[in-house]
Design a protein around this motif. Structure first.
Motif, mmCIF file in Angstrom:
data_model
loop_
_atom_site.group_PDB
_atom_site.id
_atom_site.type_symbol
_atom_site.label_atom_id
_atom_site.label_comp_id
_atom_site.label_asym_id
_atom_site.label_seq_id
_atom_site.Cartn_x
_atom_site.Cartn_y
_atom_site.Cartn_z
ATOM 1 N N ARG A 132 0.876 -1.188 0.000
ATOM 2 C CA ARG A 132 0.000 0.000 0.000
ATOM 3 C C ARG A 132 0.904 1.226 0.000
ATOM 4 O O ARG A 132 1.595 1.496 0.966
ATOM 5 N N HIS A 133 0.887 1.925 -1.106
ATOM 6 C CA HIS A 133 1.786 3.071 -1.250
ATOM 7 C C HIS A 133 1.012 4.381 -1.262
ATOM 8 O O HIS A 133 1.242 5.246 -0.428
ATOM 9 N N THR A 134 0.066 4.530 -2.177
ATOM 10 C CA THR A 134 -0.728 5.768 -2.188
ATOM 11 C C THR A 134 -1.978 5.630 -1.325
ATOM 12 O O THR A 134 -2.609 6.627 -0.998
ATOM 13 N N GLY A 135 -2.336 4.393 -1.005
ATOM 14 C CA GLY A 135 -3.542 4.181 -0.202
ATOM 15 C C GLY A 135 -4.816 4.156 -1.037
ATOM 16 O O GLY A 135 -5.927 4.195 -0.496
ATOM 17 N N ALA A 136 -4.651 4.077 -2.343
ATOM 18 C CA ALA A 136 -5.826 4.046 -3.220
ATOM 19 C C ALA A 136 -6.679 2.813 -2.906
ATOM 20 O O ALA A 136 -6.165 1.793 -2.452
ATOM 21 N N ASP A 137 -7.951 2.955 -3.153
ATOM 22 C CA ASP A 137 -8.869 1.855 -2.912
ATOM 23 C C ASP A 137 -8.819 0.916 -4.123
ATOM 24 O O ASP A 137 -9.302 1.250 -5.194
ATOM 25 N N VAL A 138 -8.182 -0.239 -3.949
ATOM 26 C CA VAL A 138 -8.078 -1.162 -5.093
ATOM 27 C C VAL A 138 -8.696 -2.506 -4.727
ATOM 28 O O VAL A 138 -8.593 -2.947 -3.580
ATOM 29 N N PRO A 139 -9.326 -3.146 -5.684
ATOM 30 C CA PRO A 139 -9.912 -4.456 -5.387
ATOM 31 C C PRO A 139 -8.834 -5.506 -5.139
ATOM 32 O O PRO A 139 -7.782 -5.498 -5.786
ATOM 33 N N MET A 140 -9.086 -6.380 -4.174
ATOM 34 C CA MET A 140 -8.162 -7.478 -3.885
ATOM 35 C C MET A 140 -8.870 -8.783 -4.214
ATOM 36 O O MET A 140 -10.028 -8.966 -3.848
ATOM 37 N N LYS A 141 -8.137 -9.655 -4.898
ATOM 38 C CA LYS A 141 -8.761 -10.917 -5.275
ATOM 39 C C LYS A 141 -8.548 -11.954 -4.164
ATOM 40 O O LYS A 141 -7.411 -12.295 -3.824
ATOM 41 N N GLN A 142 -9.652 -12.407 -3.642
ATOM 42 C CA GLN A 142 -9.642 -13.370 -2.540
ATOM 43 C C GLN A 142 -8.795 -14.598 -2.883
ATOM 44 O O GLN A 142 -8.929 -15.156 -3.961
ATOM 45 N N GLY A 143 -7.906 -14.945 -1.959
ATOM 46 C CA GLY A 143 -7.115 -16.157 -2.165
ATOM 47 C C GLY A 143 -5.868 -15.945 -2.997
ATOM 48 O O GLY A 143 -4.958 -16.751 -2.968
ATOM 49 N N ARG A 144 -5.814 -14.850 -3.764
ATOM 50 C CA ARG A 144 -4.635 -14.590 -4.585
ATOM 51 C C ARG A 144 -3.830 -13.408 -4.057
ATOM 52 O O ARG A 144 -2.603 -13.451 -3.994
ATOM 53 N N ASP A 145 -4.508 -12.344 -3.686
ATOM 54 C CA ASP A 145 -3.831 -11.092 -3.339
ATOM 55 C C ASP A 145 -3.692 -10.921 -1.831
ATOM 56 O O ASP A 145 -4.657 -11.131 -1.096
ATOM 57 N N ILE A 146 -2.510 -10.521 -1.406
ATOM 58 C CA ILE A 146 -2.382 -10.137 0.000
ATOM 59 C C ILE A 146 -1.582 -8.837 0.130
ATOM 60 O O ILE A 146 -0.766 -8.510 -0.726
ATOM 61 N N ASP A 147 -1.835 -8.148 1.228
ATOM 62 C CA ASP A 147 -1.104 -6.924 1.534
ATOM 63 C C ASP A 147 0.335 -7.250 1.926
ATOM 64 O O ASP A 147 0.576 -8.200 2.661
ATOM 65 N N TRP A 148 1.241 -6.414 1.481
ATOM 66 C CA TRP A 148 2.645 -6.525 1.908
ATOM 67 C C TRP A 148 2.717 -6.511 3.433
ATOM 68 O O TRP A 148 3.372 -7.359 4.051
ATOM 69 N N ALA A 149 2.011 -5.544 4.047
ATOM 70 C CA ALA A 149 2.068 -5.386 5.508
ATOM 71 C C ALA A 149 1.627 -6.666 6.205
ATOM 72 O O ALA A 149 2.234 -7.101 7.185
ATOM 73 N N GLU A 150 0.598 -7.265 5.671
ATOM 74 C CA GLU A 150 0.094 -8.506 6.248
ATOM 75 C C GLU A 150 1.103 -9.642 6.038
ATOM 76 O O GLU A 150 1.320 -10.472 6.915
ATOM 77 N N ALA A 151 1.715 -9.643 4.869
ATOM 78 C CA ALA A 151 2.673 -10.710 4.545
ATOM 79 C C ALA A 151 3.887 -10.684 5.472
ATOM 80 O O ALA A 151 4.419 -11.730 5.830
ATOM 81 N N VAL A 152 4.325 -9.494 5.846
ATOM 82 C CA VAL A 152 5.535 -9.415 6.682
ATOM 83 C C VAL A 152 5.208 -9.396 8.183
ATOM 84 O O VAL A 152 6.101 -9.561 9.009
ATOM 85 N N ASN A 153 3.920 -9.202 8.483
ATOM 86 C CA ASN A 153 3.496 -9.156 9.868
ATOM 87 C C ASN A 153 3.905 -10.453 10.577
ATOM 88 O O ASN A 153 3.674 -11.534 10.065
ATOM 89 N N ASN A 154 4.533 -10.311 11.746
ATOM 90 C CA ASN A 154 4.977 -11.479 12.530
ATOM 91 C C ASN A 154 6.140 -12.250 11.917
ATOM 92 O O ASN A 154 6.533 -13.288 12.439
ATOM 93 N N GLN A 155 6.672 -11.778 10.795
ATOM 94 C CA GLN A 155 7.843 -12.468 10.249
ATOM 95 C C GLN A 155 9.088 -11.998 10.999
ATOM 96 O O GLN A 155 9.248 -10.799 11.245
ATOM 97 N N PRO A 156 9.963 -12.913 11.363
ATOM 98 C CA PRO A 156 11.172 -12.508 12.083
ATOM 99 C C PRO A 156 12.079 -11.620 11.232
ATOM 100 O O PRO A 156 12.090 -11.737 10.001
ATOM 101 N N ALA A 157 12.824 -10.740 11.894
ATOM 102 C CA ALA A 157 13.716 -9.808 11.201
ATOM 103 C C ALA A 157 15.087 -10.422 10.951
ATOM 104 O O ALA A 157 16.095 -9.721 10.859
ATOM 105 N N GLU A 158 15.127 -11.724 10.912
ATOM 106 C CA GLU A 158 16.357 -12.447 10.575
ATOM 107 C C GLU A 158 15.988 -13.525 9.578
ATOM 108 O O GLU A 158 14.927 -14.144 9.703
#
Ligand code: WT7
Length: 646
Positions: A219-245
């Motif tokens: 999410r860079h500009t914050g524009a409202d874009v459709p997300m396709k269920q099961g295929r698309d995920i947010d970067w923030a969600e993808a890295v959430n809880n991932q270790p920094a190593e």
């Protein structure tokens, strides 16, 4: 052409990293004893398992092979990040400057970049990406673009970065060609106050390339874009809880690092494949020597990450060297024509590396845009992408650099991985418009059309007679095409497809492409690609595309189009054709001129005589040369008469 020579200043002669004598000595050694030379240069890289063999290469068809440091192992992401943490974990790795100066700038230290990269690398793994998988990256100029590339390198995935100016169609073709099933993108990009609908483009591309199973979207500009269920995920969600190593994967020196698509003479862009070890050594070495890079410099390469310049001189070379990089999302003329110089002053940039097209665009707006800035921090200037015309060179040197900064006019190609011909600051007297002298290990020859090697001052086709570590290793998925494209024109050598003149001082002057490649604002376009797009239109029967000179872009795209019987070419069709090319390739391929032609000039055997089309596009019809072999010589007069006034 000019005969001006700018000798090395006393200040530079005394302080340069490499002076004239050192260059000569090092160059000699690199040619006479490549093994010893490269064994030493390769120590700039941290190897997991040291190599024993340095160079194992041959350009001959019978035993064609290109291997460098081939029994060594390393990880390039670790070379760009981990090894800097102890000494410069808190040093800025990226100063990110947004498109709109009113938006917030960002600074990422080496530790930040390391942690972001590790988190994202873990996220890639969690999404099923394994060593050797191809990952498509379609991102704007944001730090996450570097993070995504370094994360791939960390886990041994092969990235394929697609410039954000390419259309959904072009993106889809490239995803398909390398069989990539994951795409990293953003909601939107920003350039010069406009937005680019990246996620929408990805959606459109994937409508036709359905095997992509995962899209990670920043999410860079914050524009409202459709997300396709099961295929698309947010970067923030993808890295959430991932270790920094994330433990870096041990890669063989010859394991693939990335694919980058570029245009050639044929319709289909080719996936240029680079491997790990040699590329690491080459980009790190050239970044240091070409720019006289020193620790503490603030270095700014104003290219886009989507091109080889961004790969080698925003990401891998500078980060391998622990540099502080400026990364700019925007364009030179937004909000006004002083933006580049504002940025130079804001971050106290010591090295600026940009393209002649940007300089020409700024130069013609007048010097008043420089006046409110000092640019006193600048030490070295760089130029890349096309021959720099002496007028732009002089402006860059005297006005931008206040006459203090050597200009590194770096000639190279996507295929070469890094700089091949460039003057070294402090080592070489400068000749405006000349890329000057070969980099270490680069053996050049100039050949005539018959393949005869020309000596002394001469002009002809530029070939390279021996391998260098940064050389491409293949065309993805098409081994035969690699040899045929580059090594078959002149036996035993790599043919660059560039014309070149060597002067009496041994300086090299690149004269431009000798094949059907057009250089628009430093971007490579294949004429065949544009032609393929044009003939998709139902009213077009034939198209031929050539280069025309363009004041700012260097070259523009000039199209000759014949319509089918019963259809007249008019402005409506012209607009449709431009739209079609933008749809098939992208806005960067927008034709400058479309000339409707009753017929194209062909030989009796049916071959289009492009030489004549080029002359007419150049508006140079006094010297059309021999037209006697044309099937219908009258066509030429019709074309001249029908040339639009541009
Ligand atoms: C072609 C390669 C090099 C990275 C960006 C472009 C032309 C590039 C110069 C220069 C004269 C140059 C050549 C070359 N070119 N730099 N300093 N002087 N010509 O990479 O897209 O692979 O294009 O750009 O014609 O063959 P590329």
């Amino acid at each position: 052409m000019t005969n001006k020579v700018y000798p090395v200043s006393d200040k530079w002669a005394e302080n340069a990293l490499l002076d004239a004598g050192t260059y000569e000595e090092k160059y000699r050694r690199s040619i006479d004893d490549p093994d010893a030379f490269w064994r030493e240069e390769a120590q700039r890289i941290d190897w997991i398992k040291p190599f024993t063999e340095v160079k194992d290469t041959s350009f001959d068809q019978a035993d064609f092979r290109i291997n460098w440091f081939s029994d060594g192992t390393l990880n390039l992401s670790a070379n760009c990040l981990d090894r800097h943490l102890a000494a410069r974990g808190d040093q800025p790795a990226i100063y990110w400057e947004p498109d709109n100066p009113a938006d917030e700038a960002r600074t990422l230290t080496y530790r930040d970049l390391y942690e972001e990269t590790c988190r994202f690398a873990n996220a890639l793994k969690a999404n099923g990406v394994k060593k050797g998988d191809r990952v498509t990256i379609y991102l704007p100029m944001v730090p996450e673009a570097a993070v995504a590339m370094l994360a791939c390198a960390r886990i041994g995935a092969v990235h394929s970065v697609i410039f954000a100016g390419f259309s959904p169609e072009a993106l889809g073709n490239r995803i398909e060609d390398c069989d990539s099933d994951i795409v990293i993108t953003a909601d939107e990009g920003k350039r010069g106050g406009k937005t680019i609908p990246l996620k929408a483009n990805v959606d459109e591309a994937l409508d036709h390339h359905a095997h992509v199973s995962r899209v990670i979207m920043l999410r860079h500009t914050g524009a409202d874009v459709p997300m396709k269920q099961g295929r698309d995920i947010d970067w923030a969600e993808a890295v959430n809880n991932q270790p920094a190593e994330c433990e870096p994967e041990e890669m063989n020196a010859e394991d693939p690092l990335f694919i980058l698509y570029t245009s050639g003479s044929t319709g289909k862009p080719k996936g240029v494949l680079h491997t790990t070890g040699g590329y690491a050594v080459w980009t790190s070495m050239t970044h240091q020597y070409s720019f006289d890079y020193r620790a503490g410099d603030v270095y700014w390469c104003a290219a886009d990450i989507g091109w080889i310049t961004g790969h080698s001189y925003i990401v891998y070379g500078p980060f391998a060297n622990g540099a502080t990089n400026v990364m700019f999302e925007g364009v030179p003329n937004y909000p006004d024509f002083s933006r580049f110089w504002q940025i130079v002053d804001k971050y106290k940039v010591s090295t600026l590396y940009t393209a002649p097209t940007a300089l020409r665009a700024l130069m013609r707006e007048g010097d008043q845009w420089l006046e409110s800035t000092s640019r006193a921090s600048l030490r070295v200037l760089g130029s890349v992408g096309e021959p720099i015309n002496p007028e732009a060179w002089e402006w860059y040197y005297h006005k931008v650099g206040n006459g203090q900064c050597p200009i590194a006019d770096t000639w190279w190609q996507t295929e070469t991985g890094g700089h091949m011909i460039t003057p070294l600051p402090g080592a070489h007297a400068l000749k405006p418009g000349s890329a000057s002298k070969p980099m270490f290990g680069v053996k050049l020859q100039i050949r005539d059309a018959e393949g005869t090697v020309l000596e002394g001052a001469c002009e002809g086709g530029l070939v390279i007679t021996d391998s260098w570590p940064g050389q491409m290793r293949g065309i993805y998925g098409d081994a035969d095409r690699f040899f045929d494209t580059y090594f078959s024109a002149f036996k035993g050598t790599y043919f660059t497809s560039d014309g070149c003149r060597r002067d009496e001082d041994g300086y090299y002057w690149i004269t431009g492409r000798m094949d059907d490649v057009i250089n628009v604002s430093g971007h490579r376009m294949g004429t065949a690609e544009v032609e393929s797009a044009l003939v998709l239109h139902e009213h077009v029967s034939e198209a031929a595309v050539v280069a025309m000179p363009h004041e700012v872009k260097g070259q523009g795209i000039y199209c000759y189009v014949t319509t089918i019987a019963g259809v007249e070419g008019d402005d409506t069709l012209r607009k449709e054709l431009i739209k079609l090319v933008r749809h098939e390739i992208g806005p960067i391929a927008s034709p400058e001129v479309i000339q409707f032609a009753p017929a194209l000039p062909k030989t009796r055997s049916g071959k289009i005589m492009r030489r004549i089309l080029r002359k007419i596009a150049e508006n140079d019809t006094s010297s059309l040369g021999d037209t006697s072999t044309l099937a219908d010589p009258e066509v030429v007069d019709q074309l001249i008469a029908g040339r639009p006034d541009v």
